[in-house]
Design an enzyme around this catalytic site. Structure first.
Site, PDB file in Angstrom:
ATOM      1  N   ASP A  81      52.099  46.436  39.894  1.00  0.00           N
ATOM      2  CA  ASP A  81      50.988  45.555  40.273  1.00  0.00           C
ATOM      3  C   ASP A  81      49.840  45.718  39.277  1.00  0.00           C
ATOM      4  O   ASP A  81      49.793  46.675  38.510  1.00  0.00           O
ATOM      5  CB  ASP A  81      50.513  45.905  41.702  1.00  0.00           C
ATOM      6  N   GLY A  82      48.911  44.779  39.307  1.00  0.00           N
ATOM      7  CA  GLY A  82      47.729  44.816  38.457  1.00  0.00           C
ATOM      8  C   GLY A  82      46.560  45.475  39.166  1.00  0.00           C
ATOM      9  O   GLY A  82      46.704  46.069  40.240  1.00  0.00           O
ATOM     10  N   ALA A  83      45.382  45.364  38.558  1.00  0.00           N
ATOM     11  CA  ALA A  83      44.167  45.930  39.167  1.00  0.00           C
ATOM     12  C   ALA A  83      42.953  45.219  38.583  1.00  0.00           C
ATOM     13  O   ALA A  83      43.013  44.629  37.498  1.00  0.00           O
ATOM     14  CB  ALA A  83      44.073  47.423  38.896  1.00  0.00           C
ATOM     15  N   LYS A  94      41.175  46.827  43.784  1.00  0.00           N
ATOM     16  CA  LYS A  94      42.111  45.709  43.799  1.00  0.00           C
ATOM     17  C   LYS A  94      41.665  44.681  44.842  1.00  0.00           C
ATOM     18  O   LYS A  94      40.828  44.966  45.670  1.00  0.00           O
ATOM     19  CB  LYS A  94      43.529  46.196  44.142  1.00  0.00           C
ATOM     20  N   GLY A  95      42.244  43.500  44.755  1.00  0.00           N
ATOM     21  CA  GLY A  95      41.945  42.489  45.754  1.00  0.00           C
ATOM     22  C   GLY A  95      41.189  41.291  45.217  1.00  0.00           C
ATOM     23  O   GLY A  95      40.810  40.402  45.975  1.00  0.00           O
ATOM     24  N   GLU A 103      49.308  44.534  49.305  1.00  0.00           N
ATOM     25  CA  GLU A 103      49.443  45.401  48.124  1.00  0.00           C
ATOM     26  C   GLU A 103      49.326  46.871  48.528  1.00  0.00           C
ATOM     27  O   GLU A 103      50.074  47.725  48.043  1.00  0.00           O
ATOM     28  CB  GLU A 103      48.368  45.040  47.091  1.00  0.00           C
TER      29      GLU A 103
HETATM   30  C1  5RP Z   1      45.238  40.802  43.644  1.00  0.00           C
HETATM   31  C2  5RP Z   1      44.969  41.987  42.795  1.00  0.00           C
HETATM   32  C3  5RP Z   1      45.266  41.873  41.344  1.00  0.00           C
HETATM   33  O1  5RP Z   1      46.117  42.897  40.988  1.00  0.00           O
HETATM   34  C4  5RP Z   1      43.984  41.988  40.576  1.00  0.00           C
HETATM   35  O2  5RP Z   1      43.068  41.028  41.053  1.00  0.00           O
HETATM   36  C5  5RP Z   1      44.198  41.821  39.077  1.00  0.00           C
HETATM   37  O3  5RP Z   1      44.476  40.490  38.798  1.00  0.00           O
HETATM   38  P1  5RP Z   1      44.814  39.977  37.343  1.00  0.00           P
HETATM   39  O4  5RP Z   1      46.137  40.552  36.966  1.00  0.00           O
HETATM   40  O5  5RP Z   1      44.848  38.469  37.505  1.00  0.00           O
HETATM   41  O6  5RP Z   1      43.713  40.414  36.402  1.00  0.00           O
HETATM   42  O7  5RP Z   1      44.542  43.019  43.248  1.00  0.00           O
HETATM   43  O8  5RP Z   1      44.844  41.014  44.958  1.00  0.00           O
END
Ligand code: 5RP
Length: 218
Positions: A81-83, A94-95, A103
């Site tokens: 996952d991203g952050a 996150k979020g 998540e």
């Molecule tokens: C979604 C998240 C995403 O991981 C976070 O917002 C990062 O998003 P991106 O990869 O578009 O920069 O927590 O709820």
């Protein structure tokens, strides 16, 4: 290098953590979108994915990847996952995309959490990015008052409804010097579903895409 290209390189680097035939936890956001596309194009074939959002589910299915419920999969070996922000302890905010609750559940149910991001997401102290808090709709104003009492500036993400039918408050102005303590404090407010601080269960590996390639922090 653009931020989008950096995200894609981080996403590509995460492919080597994926084992053939596994059930994989998949997060949400633009970096994860790259990961899903690359997984489908050049990654190992997986048995199924457990998805953290309707958006990721749709993207996975469009690539022909089966999506399974966490209730059927059991615990997972890997979650990608991203952050929105990470510190060097791999505690996260996150979020930003609003998928924080699912998540956090999948992160908790996974033995390894590989976080993928562009280098700008690495910060010395968490909190410049407004902290998302998912709330039960009837509790929104009450929770906002409590967040204000903690020193934050709450801002209702108006018009946004989470996949769970709830609302989001984004909190700016917080000094997050003790992430675990703040996570526990906000979690304890009645009406809070999830706070987007991933400090108790942060990432295990952070892959940061940037000009000089992908930096790995464990
Ligand atoms: C979604 C998240 C995403 O991981 C976070 O917002 C990062 O998003 P991106 O990869 O578009 O920069 O927590 O709820």
């Amino acid at each position: 290098m653009s931020s989008d290209a950096a995200k894609r390189e981080a996403a590509r680097a995460a492919l080597k953590f994926v084992e053939e035939g596994c059930i994989l936890g998949v997060g949400t956001g633009s970096t994860v979108n790259h990961f899903i596309d690359l997984l489908a194009a050049e990654g190992p074939s997986i048995r199924a994915a457990v998805s953290s959002s309707d958006a990721s589910t749709q993207r996975l299915q469009e690539h022909g990847i089966e999506v399974m419920e966490l209730n059927s999969s059991g615990d997972l070996d890997l979650y990608v996952d991203g952050a929105d922000e990470s510190n060097r302890l791999l505690q996260l905010i996150k979020g930003g995309g609003g998928a924080l609750t699912r998540e956090k559940i999948i992160a908790a149910a996974s033995r390894k959490f590989v976080c993928i991001a562009d280098r700008s997401k690495l910060v010395r102290a968490l909190g410049a990015f407004p902290l998302p808090v998912e709330v039960i709709p009837m509790a929104r104003s009450y929770v906002a008052r409590k967040l204000k009492a903690l020193g934050g500036i709450p801002n209702w993400r108006e018009g946004f409804v989470t996949d769970n039918g709830n609302q989001i408050i984004d909190v700016s102005g917080l000094t997050i010097s003790e992430p675990i303590k703040l996570e526990d404090t906000i979690n304890a407010i009645p009406g809070v579903v999830t706070v987007g601080l991933f400090a108790r269960r942060g990432a295990d590996v952070l892959l940061l895409g940037g000009e000089d390639g992908v930096e790995r922090i464990d």
